[in-house]
Design an enzyme around this catalytic site. Structure first.
Site, PDB file in Angstrom:
ATOM      1  N   HIS A  28       0.818  -1.232   0.000  1.00 49.13           N
ATOM      2  CA  HIS A  28       0.000   0.000   0.000  1.00 49.13           C
ATOM      3  C   HIS A  28       0.850   1.281   0.000  1.00 49.13           C
ATOM      4  O   HIS A  28       0.708   2.180   0.820  1.00 49.13           O
ATOM      5  CB  HIS A  28      -1.093   0.001   1.060  1.00 49.13           C
ATOM      6  CG  HIS A  28      -0.708  -0.147   2.507  1.00 49.13           C
ATOM      7  ND1 HIS A  28       0.273   0.586   3.097  1.00 49.13           N
ATOM      8  CD2 HIS A  28      -1.231  -0.933   3.477  1.00 49.13           C
ATOM      9  CE1 HIS A  28       0.341   0.261   4.375  1.00 49.13           C
ATOM     10  NE2 HIS A  28      -0.550  -0.669   4.625  1.00 49.13           N
ATOM     11  N   HIS A  76      -5.512  -8.161  14.812  1.00 46.18           N
ATOM     12  CA  HIS A  76      -5.580  -6.948  13.984  1.00 46.18           C
ATOM     13  C   HIS A  76      -6.434  -7.235  12.759  1.00 46.18           C
ATOM     14  O   HIS A  76      -6.259  -8.266  12.099  1.00 46.18           O
ATOM     15  CB  HIS A  76      -4.143  -6.580  13.584  1.00 46.18           C
ATOM     16  CG  HIS A  76      -3.997  -5.344  12.764  1.00 46.18           C
ATOM     17  ND1 HIS A  76      -4.876  -4.289  12.793  1.00 46.18           N
ATOM     18  CD2 HIS A  76      -3.022  -4.976  11.883  1.00 46.18           C
ATOM     19  CE1 HIS A  76      -4.458  -3.332  11.976  1.00 46.18           C
ATOM     20  NE2 HIS A  76      -3.344  -3.741  11.407  1.00 46.18           N
ATOM     21  N   GLU A 122      -6.632  -5.511   9.863  1.00 42.38           N
ATOM     22  CA  GLU A 122      -6.141  -5.185   8.517  1.00 42.38           C
ATOM     23  C   GLU A 122      -5.967  -6.478   7.716  1.00 42.38           C
ATOM     24  O   GLU A 122      -5.558  -7.517   8.239  1.00 42.38           O
ATOM     25  CB  GLU A 122      -4.827  -4.389   8.588  1.00 42.38           C
ATOM     26  CG  GLU A 122      -4.546  -3.687   7.271  1.00 42.38           C
ATOM     27  CD  GLU A 122      -3.456  -2.614   7.343  1.00 42.38           C
ATOM     28  OE1 GLU A 122      -2.789  -2.484   8.389  1.00 42.38           O
ATOM     29  OE2 GLU A 122      -3.285  -1.905   6.334  1.00 42.38           O
ATOM     30  N   ASP A 180      -4.063  -7.872   5.636  1.00 41.53           N
ATOM     31  CA  ASP A 180      -2.880  -8.732   5.490  1.00 41.53           C
ATOM     32  C   ASP A 180      -2.826  -9.768   6.620  1.00 41.53           C
ATOM     33  O   ASP A 180      -2.081 -10.740   6.530  1.00 41.53           O
ATOM     34  CB  ASP A 180      -1.575  -7.914   5.439  1.00 41.53           C
ATOM     35  CG  ASP A 180      -1.440  -6.884   6.531  1.00 41.53           C
ATOM     36  OD1 ASP A 180      -2.462  -6.389   7.027  1.00 41.53           O
ATOM     37  OD2 ASP A 180      -0.299  -6.562   6.900  1.00 41.53           O
ATOM     38  N   HIS A 224      -1.218   0.070  14.912  1.00 38.60           N
ATOM     39  CA  HIS A 224      -1.450   1.373  14.312  1.00 38.60           C
ATOM     40  C   HIS A 224      -2.895   1.602  13.875  1.00 38.60           C
ATOM     41  O   HIS A 224      -3.183   2.607  13.237  1.00 38.60           O
ATOM     42  CB  HIS A 224      -0.503   1.533  13.107  1.00 38.60           C
ATOM     43  CG  HIS A 224      -0.819   0.556  11.991  1.00 38.60           C
ATOM     44  ND1 HIS A 224      -1.023   0.970  10.707  1.00 38.60           N
ATOM     45  CD2 HIS A 224      -1.020  -0.783  11.969  1.00 38.60           C
ATOM     46  CE1 HIS A 224      -1.295  -0.072   9.924  1.00 38.60           C
ATOM     47  NE2 HIS A 224      -1.302  -1.144  10.676  1.00 38.60           N
ATOM     48  N   ASP A 262       1.646  -6.278  14.221  1.00 43.61           N
ATOM     49  CA  ASP A 262       2.484  -5.381  13.414  1.00 43.61           C
ATOM     50  C   ASP A 262       3.699  -4.855  14.196  1.00 43.61           C
ATOM     51  O   ASP A 262       4.740  -4.555  13.591  1.00 43.61           O
ATOM     52  CB  ASP A 262       1.667  -4.185  12.919  1.00 43.61           C
ATOM     53  CG  ASP A 262       0.837  -4.508  11.683  1.00 43.61           C
ATOM     54  OD1 ASP A 262       1.202  -5.432  10.947  1.00 43.61           O
ATOM     55  OD2 ASP A 262      -0.171  -3.822  11.460  1.00 43.61           O
ATOM     56  N   TYR A 294       9.976   0.076   8.803  1.00 45.94           N
ATOM     57  CA  TYR A 294       8.607  -0.304   9.161  1.00 45.94           C
ATOM     58  C   TYR A 294       8.046   0.683  10.182  1.00 45.94           C
ATOM     59  O   TYR A 294       6.925   1.181  10.049  1.00 45.94           O
ATOM     60  CB  TYR A 294       8.599  -1.726   9.736  1.00 45.94           C
ATOM     61  CG  TYR A 294       7.218  -2.300   9.829  1.00 45.94           C
ATOM     62  CD1 TYR A 294       6.684  -3.043   8.776  1.00 45.94           C
ATOM     63  CD2 TYR A 294       6.421  -2.077  10.943  1.00 45.94           C
ATOM     64  CE1 TYR A 294       5.408  -3.549   8.843  1.00 45.94           C
ATOM     65  CE2 TYR A 294       5.144  -2.567  11.021  1.00 45.94           C
ATOM     66  CZ  TYR A 294       4.644  -3.313   9.973  1.00 45.94           C
ATOM     67  OH  TYR A 294       3.364  -3.796  10.042  1.00 45.94           O
ATOM     68  N   HIS A 352       5.003  -9.779  10.704  1.00 47.17           N
ATOM     69  CA  HIS A 352       5.790  -9.609   9.475  1.00 47.17           C
ATOM     70  C   HIS A 352       7.258  -9.870   9.799  1.00 47.17           C
ATOM     71  O   HIS A 352       7.791  -9.338  10.785  1.00 47.17           O
ATOM     72  CB  HIS A 352       5.700  -8.177   8.944  1.00 47.17           C
ATOM     73  CG  HIS A 352       4.328  -7.761   8.522  1.00 47.17           C
ATOM     74  ND1 HIS A 352       3.704  -8.267   7.404  1.00 47.17           N
ATOM     75  CD2 HIS A 352       3.462  -6.868   9.067  1.00 47.17           C
ATOM     76  CE1 HIS A 352       2.507  -7.697   7.278  1.00 47.17           C
ATOM     77  NE2 HIS A 352       2.337  -6.853   8.274  1.00 47.17           N
TER      78      HIS A 352
HETATM   79 FE1  FEO Z   1      -1.600  -3.184   9.977  1.00 47.00          FE
HETATM   80 FE2  FEO Z   1       0.414  -5.767   8.860  1.00 47.00          FE
HETATM   81  O1  FEO Z   1      -1.164  -4.746   9.032  1.00 47.00           O
END
Ligand code: FEO
Length: 395
Positions: free
Chosen positions: A24, A78, A80, A82, A144, A163, A191, A222
């Site tokens: 993104h 989370h 999001e 991903d 976040h 994250d 990051y 990640h």
């Molecule tokens: Fe906030 Fe890795 O997604």
């Protein structure tokens, strides 16, 4: 595909995204991973999932250990996509699985997936018993997204940090001590700078909460898993959350006919002469997400653009827009540029630097058409003065 046991009975079952080069808007030259973890206990538990197109890879890893239909609990740290993109498939395979998520996570998952899933919202300090182990949930709102939380297993001393502490690195290695610390630290910094930086106060609160826990392993969502370099990455996170930087400068610019570039080089020479390392980044050749890695390490941010159509160049405007959104603090700024006849760019840059929260070192400097040798000397002198000031104020 093979899972990797990170503690007895706890397996990494994520996906490795070797191909992704843009996350993104964030450049990911090393690719990334989406880390999901399977806990084999009386209640088989999956912590987070993966991006939708990696779900088959995750399922094949789970199948090496257990039939996915046996999963009873899913932790969604989370929303999001991903990390939640694999939920629909997992819920097809394990329809009875109950999803534990934060209160905001429940709202977010409902909004994303419009499903009738069995969602169980949890609050800070709530504990879920899996059998021999427990998971305690700690909300980390705005680190976040509003829904973020982390999960802690006290028996194994593992923090599933989602994250936080992540890095965009695709690699066959899974652990920090198997990888280059230099690359790992740079990717963790990138990051933080691009994803977490606006939320320093929330990060500090989360670090304070984490300091009360006995943590041996940080398992982020990640990149590499932290099992040896925890003190180092914790120290860096503390510094970044405090918006600390180093006595360094980053000079960011774009140029039309090379004049603004000459000014950038003169500023760099002056800073170096004063003893302050400076990096120079051309927005035509450097991705803005890489420039943010320089920003996180630099006390001084100098931005230059010539004037085009009575404003700054679009590349510079784009960078400043991104920079302002990431809300850096404790930096000093300086605007510069060349112009032909109207010369609005420097004031515009300066206004943007102020809007981003920077303290302006001195009013911006601009030069008509092409800098003369004397002009370059005067810009070099600005660099020297800025460098001296940085060193003096950081003693
Ligand atoms: Fe906030 Fe890795 O997604």
């Amino acid at each position: 595909m093979k899972p990797v046991e990170i503690k007895p009975g706890i397996f990494w079952v994520g996906g490795i995204d070797w191909d992704i080069r843009n996350f993104h808007g964030y450049s990911t030259p090393r690719g990334t991973t989406y880390n999901a973890y399977l806990i084999m206990d009386e209640k088989i538990t999956l912590v987070d999932t993966v991006k939708h197109y990696m779900v088959d890879e995750m399922i094949s890893r789970i199948k090496e250990i257990v039939e996915p239909s046996k999963i009873e609990y899913i932790i969604s740290n989370h929303v999001e996509m991903d990390h939640s993109g694999g939920l629909p498939r997992i819920k097809e395979l394990a329809p009875q699985a109950r999803i534990y998520t934060s209160i905001q996570g429940e709202k977010g998952l409902m909004a994303h997936y419009k499903s009738d899933w069995d969602l169980q919202p949890v609050k800070g300090g709530d504990t879920l018993n899996l059998g021999k182990r427990n998971l305690t949930f700690l909300p980390t709102p705005m680190v976040h997204w509003p829904d973020n939380m982390v999960s802690y297993c006290p028996e194994d001393k593992v923090l599933f940090s989602n994250d936080s502490f992540g890095q965009h690195i695709a690699s066959p290695e899974r652990f920090d001590d198997q990888y280059s610390w230099g690359i790992l630290h740079e990717e963790a910094a990138k990051y933080y700078a691009n994803i977490v930086m606006p939320y320093g106060d929330q990060v500090k609160r989360a670090l304070e909460a984490a300091s009360a826990l006995d943590i041996q392993v940080i398992a982020p969502s990640h990149g590499l898993i932290w099992r040896k370099l925890l003190p180092q990455i914790m120290e860096s996170y503390q510094k970044w959350a405090d918006y600390q930087s180093e006595k360094r400068a980053v000079i960011i610019y774009d140029s039309m006919w090379g004049s603004t570039r000459k000014l950038a080089l003169a500023l760099m020479e002056g800073l170096e002469y004063a003893g302050v390392p400076a990096v120079i980044r051309n927005l035509k050749t450097t991705d803005i997400s890489d420039i943010m890695t320089d920003v996180i390490f630099s006390r001084a941010v100098l931005v230059g653009s010539p004037t085009l159509n009575r404003t700054m160049l679009p590349t510079v405007a784009g960078f400043l827009n991104y920079f302002r959104g990431l809300r850096p603090r404790n930096r000093i700024g300086f605007a510069f540029g060349s112009f032909g006849w109207s010369g609005e760019s420097v004031q515009e840059i300066e206004r943007e630097l102020v809007n981003a929260g920077l303290e302006i070192f001195q009013p911006g400097g601009k030069i008509a058409y092409i800098p003369s040798p004397d002009d370059l000397i005067s810009f070099r002198e600005i660099g020297v003065e800025m460098g001296k000031s940085l060193l003096k104020n950081s003693e």
